[in-house]
Design a protein around this motif. Sequence first.
Motif, PDB file in Angstrom:
ATOM      1  N   ALA A 256       0.522  -1.792   0.419  1.00 46.41           N
ATOM      2  CA  ALA A 256       0.003   0.283  -0.230  1.00 46.41           C
ATOM      3  C   ALA A 256       1.104   1.261  -0.021  1.00 46.41           C
ATOM      4  CB  ALA A 256      -1.076  -0.153   1.703  1.00 46.41           C
ATOM      5  N   PHE A 257       1.773   1.455   0.968  1.00 44.15           N
ATOM      6  CA  PHE A 257       2.591   2.689   1.266  1.00 44.15           C
ATOM      7  C   PHE A 257       3.464   2.683  -0.187  1.00 44.15           C
ATOM      8  CE2 PHE A 257       4.495   5.589   3.305  1.00 44.15           C
ATOM      9  CZ  PHE A 257       6.178   5.431   3.592  1.00 44.15           C
ATOM     10  N   ALA A 258       3.583   1.539  -0.906  1.00 45.13           N
ATOM     11  CA  ALA A 258       4.733   1.813  -2.486  1.00 45.13           C
ATOM     12  C   ALA A 258       3.907   2.109  -3.378  1.00 45.13           C
ATOM     13  CB  ALA A 258       4.988   1.053  -2.915  1.00 45.13           C
ATOM     14  N   HIS A 259       2.526   2.071  -3.475  1.00 47.48           N
ATOM     15  CA  HIS A 259       1.283   2.459  -4.453  1.00 47.48           C
ATOM     16  C   HIS A 259       1.242   3.702  -4.169  1.00 47.48           C
ATOM     17  CE1 HIS A 259      -1.940   1.252  -7.470  1.00 47.48           C
ATOM     18  NE2 HIS A 259      -1.956   2.510  -6.553  1.00 47.48           N
ATOM     19  N   LEU A 260       1.570   4.768  -2.840  1.00 47.56           N
ATOM     20  CA  LEU A 260       1.555   5.410  -3.235  1.00 47.56           C
ATOM     21  C   LEU A 260       1.627   7.084  -4.225  1.00 47.56           C
ATOM     22  CD1 LEU A 260       1.360   6.178   0.711  1.00 47.56           C
ATOM     23  CD2 LEU A 260      -0.376   7.058  -0.308  1.00 47.56           C
ATOM     24  N   ASP A 261       2.684   6.417  -4.331  1.00 47.04           N
ATOM     25  CA  ASP A 261       3.573   7.210  -5.336  1.00 47.04           C
ATOM     26  C   ASP A 261       2.548   6.986  -6.306  1.00 47.04           C
ATOM     27  OD1 ASP A 261       7.399   7.281  -5.350  1.00 47.04           O
ATOM     28  OD2 ASP A 261       5.402   8.603  -4.976  1.00 47.04           O
ATOM     29  N   LYS A 262       2.336   5.797  -7.356  1.00 45.33           N
ATOM     30  CA  LYS A 262       1.669   6.155  -8.642  1.00 45.33           C
ATOM     31  C   LYS A 262       0.551   6.587  -7.904  1.00 45.33           C
ATOM     32  CE  LYS A 262       2.726   1.343 -10.094  1.00 45.33           C
ATOM     33  NZ  LYS A 262       3.324   0.307  -9.311  1.00 45.33           N
ATOM     34  N   LEU A 263       0.044   6.645  -6.974  1.00 39.32           N
ATOM     35  CA  LEU A 263      -1.242   7.563  -6.891  1.00 39.32           C
ATOM     36  C   LEU A 263      -1.699   8.241  -6.755  1.00 39.32           C
ATOM     37  CD1 LEU A 263      -3.405   5.658  -3.810  1.00 39.32           C
ATOM     38  CD2 LEU A 263      -4.510   6.518  -5.720  1.00 39.32           C
TER      39      LEU A 263
ATOM     40  N   TYR B 204      -2.632  14.409 -12.160  1.00 40.28           N
ATOM     41  CA  TYR B 204      -2.957  14.977 -10.970  1.00 40.28           C
ATOM     42  C   TYR B 204      -1.488  15.519 -10.557  1.00 40.28           C
ATOM     43  CZ  TYR B 204      -2.738  15.894  -5.818  1.00 40.28           C
ATOM     44  OH  TYR B 204      -2.991  16.806  -4.647  1.00 40.28           O
ATOM     45  N   GLN B 205      -1.579  16.748 -10.316  1.00 43.71           N
ATOM     46  CA  GLN B 205       0.278  17.134  -9.713  1.00 43.71           C
ATOM     47  C   GLN B 205      -0.037  17.665  -7.890  1.00 43.71           C
ATOM     48  OE1 GLN B 205       4.088  17.703 -10.759  1.00 43.71           O
ATOM     49  NE2 GLN B 205       3.399  17.678  -8.414  1.00 43.71           N
ATOM     50  N   LEU B 206       0.892  17.100  -7.207  1.00 44.90           N
ATOM     51  CA  LEU B 206       0.835  17.510  -6.112  1.00 44.90           C
ATOM     52  C   LEU B 206       1.042  18.760  -5.803  1.00 44.90           C
ATOM     53  CD1 LEU B 206       3.282  14.508  -4.652  1.00 44.90           C
ATOM     54  CD2 LEU B 206       0.619  14.803  -3.874  1.00 44.90           C
ATOM     55  N   LEU B 207      -0.044  19.708  -4.849  1.00 45.97           N
ATOM     56  CA  LEU B 207       0.027  20.863  -4.246  1.00 45.97           C
ATOM     57  C   LEU B 207       1.770  21.412  -4.101  1.00 45.97           C
ATOM     58  CD1 LEU B 207      -2.177  22.611  -4.216  1.00 45.97           C
ATOM     59  CD2 LEU B 207      -1.844  22.147  -1.438  1.00 45.97           C
ATOM     60  N   ARG B 208       2.027  22.427  -4.461  1.00 50.92           N
ATOM     61  CA  ARG B 208       4.228  22.911  -4.139  1.00 50.92           C
ATOM     62  C   ARG B 208       3.332  23.865  -2.786  1.00 50.92           C
ATOM     63  NH1 ARG B 208       6.962  21.194  -7.818  1.00 50.92           N
ATOM     64  NH2 ARG B 208       6.242  20.576  -9.584  1.00 50.92           N
ATOM     65  N   PRO B 209       4.517  24.028  -2.070  1.00 53.20           N
ATOM     66  CA  PRO B 209       4.186  24.921  -1.038  1.00 53.20           C
ATOM     67  C   PRO B 209       4.322  26.700  -1.665  1.00 53.20           C
ATOM     68  CG  PRO B 209       6.193  23.628  -1.086  1.00 53.20           C
ATOM     69  CD  PRO B 209       5.241  22.807  -1.737  1.00 53.20           C
TER      70      PRO B 209
ATOM     71  N   THR C 100       3.573  13.563 -12.286  1.00 51.40           N
ATOM     72  CA  THR C 100       1.907  13.695 -12.391  1.00 51.40           C
ATOM     73  C   THR C 100       1.687  12.124 -12.100  1.00 51.40           C
ATOM     74  OG1 THR C 100       1.055  13.322 -14.548  1.00 51.40           O
ATOM     75  CG2 THR C 100       1.810  15.585 -13.790  1.00 51.40           C
ATOM     76  N   SER C 101       0.707  11.835 -12.273  1.00 52.82           N
ATOM     77  CA  SER C 101       0.147  11.269 -11.170  1.00 52.82           C
ATOM     78  C   SER C 101      -0.302   9.574 -12.244  1.00 52.82           C
ATOM     79  CB  SER C 101      -1.225  11.203  -9.770  1.00 52.82           C
ATOM     80  OG  SER C 101      -2.615   9.856  -9.576  1.00 52.82           O
ATOM     81  N   ILE C 102      -0.373   8.747 -11.729  1.00 48.33           N
ATOM     82  CA  ILE C 102      -0.925   7.680 -13.352  1.00 48.33           C
ATOM     83  C   ILE C 102      -2.149   7.552 -13.175  1.00 48.33           C
ATOM     84  CG2 ILE C 102      -0.354   5.520 -14.339  1.00 48.33           C
ATOM     85  CD1 ILE C 102       2.760   5.557 -12.316  1.00 48.33           C
ATOM     86  N   ILE C 103      -2.322   7.404 -11.940  1.00 42.97           N
ATOM     87  CA  ILE C 103      -3.819   6.410 -11.275  1.00 42.97           C
ATOM     88  C   ILE C 103      -5.071   7.888 -11.469  1.00 42.97           C
ATOM     89  CG2 ILE C 103      -5.303   5.724 -10.410  1.00 42.97           C
ATOM     90  CD1 ILE C 103      -2.661   3.878  -9.250  1.00 42.97           C
TER      91      ILE C 103
END
Lengths: 406, 147
Positions: free
Chosen positions: A258-265, A279-284, A272-275
């Motif tokens: 599950a932990f490893a899957h987070l990067d793909k999620l 989606y691109q993670l929010l930048r600070p 950007t996310s595959i799934i």
Amino acid sequence: MTSVPLVSVFSADDSSKVTAKHIPLPAVFQTPIRPDIVSFVHTNIAKNRRQAHAVNPQAGMQHSAESWGTGRAVARIPRVSGSGTHRSGQAAFGNQCRKGRMSLPIKVWRRWHRRVNIKQKRHAAATAVAATGIVPLVLARGHRISQVPQIPLVVEDKIESYEKTTDALNFLKRFGAFEDVQKVVSTKVVRAGISKQRGKKYRVRKGPLVVYFNENAKLLKAFRNVPGVEVVNVTRLNLLQLAPGGQLGRFVIWTQSAFAHLDKLFGTYRYTSIIKDGYQLLRPLITNPDLARIINSNQVQEKVQPAKTTKVLHEVQKKNPLKNSKAMDRLNPYAKKQRAAAVAAIKANTKGTKKIKKNKALKKASRAAYNKVAASLNDATKAAVQEEQDIKVKYFSVQKGAAQTE
Amino acid sequence: MSQQVLWEVVKGNNAFLVKRNGLTLSTDPFNNTGVQTYSSTGFISKNAVGVVPTSGKVNQINNINLVAKKSTKFQQVDRKAKNTQSVYASTLAVKHGVHTASRVIRKRFGTSRVGLQKAALRKLVKLNRANAVRRRNELAAAKAQKK
């Protein structure tokens, strides 16, 4: 982040054993913490589980009530027609009336659900996941994690095959998660309010959240009966579970896959996310939010002007130097010496004069003279008294004599 | 995680927050003042020392534990460490007297954060005194019972 933080994967059977020593933290855990987004998304998403309900549309309106109009010495509210019962002539229809319909009766077509922009929902989920990896936030949410070996807690996939609740319980005990479960058990309360009659008798806290990956995992059934524990698949992470009540920092137990899957999620900051398509993670907004460190850094301190000291012009209350020696000393530092000199001068002046010694002889003579005077006074008084006595005696004896002679 | 950011999340609501009688207090073990303020809230800071009373038998000299906050950079428990460890704190039982404990506190803070240092020391002294009184009373009671 120049260095990627690393995380260990623990063996399911033995919490001291580590099966994979250093796994890089998925990028989600570096997402900026945005409680504002989470709060907004949570309040809206929480409404989506609501079921439509309404008041009976005819409630309070099933009368042929009519207003009696004016001139009858009663209020103009519609009154129930007919006779032969108490109800006749009573007020009807109004929200203020007894047995009347409510104002603005609830309709089934009330807007129960809210839609939230997908991006916002994803940002919220990402932040919530990040918050599960920050110990102070998990503490702040109230989880008991003093015995937990690591946050985020990642365990090998073996737990996904647990079928028995005893296995699940023992696993939780091994990893210090049982304290949280105990908290849930001990704080189970009967709910206040009517809801307890509507199927929500108890208020139960949230315990650990177990996140797995493989769809065939049986651990759902194993953990199902443990109070407070929730089980969820990574692909279906729910903000309502990651941040219950809109409060960030749920205690989460991840399986390795599950932990490893987070990067793909969620994707990373490079991809950007595959799934979650695109989606691109929010930048600070600020990469380094540590204000104290910024202020104290060399780069800032070099440019910064020296700190201003508050200048005290005068004291708050005026002291008279003529009376207050300390105030005088402040104005004229020599005044102290002057005063000391004056004292010394007085002492010097009085140095020659002898003390008056009382002359013993003089004392004796004066005492004798005094005694003499006192004695003469005494004699005088004595003589006077005696004289009076004589007169008295003479007088009385004359009288006696007179009496006798007669 | 930066203390400022964590404070923004935590200040409104957290498990240690107690609001009573118009006061905003905290049951945070790393907070030595008892009032919830940004600087005194130790569990969000990188280094903080909590002086925590523990329940113990009469024979224990000091029923005080020093709980030192750990940096949250690598949040794993060091099993080889001597002191009782958790993910967020290492605990030291105050056994060898208040002076050694105060040295631990002073070393932790160094020359910085004098206010926090003083608060920790103050609490240490107070707990120590209270503990002495308690111990005295318990011993006297035990003696009386024996008789």
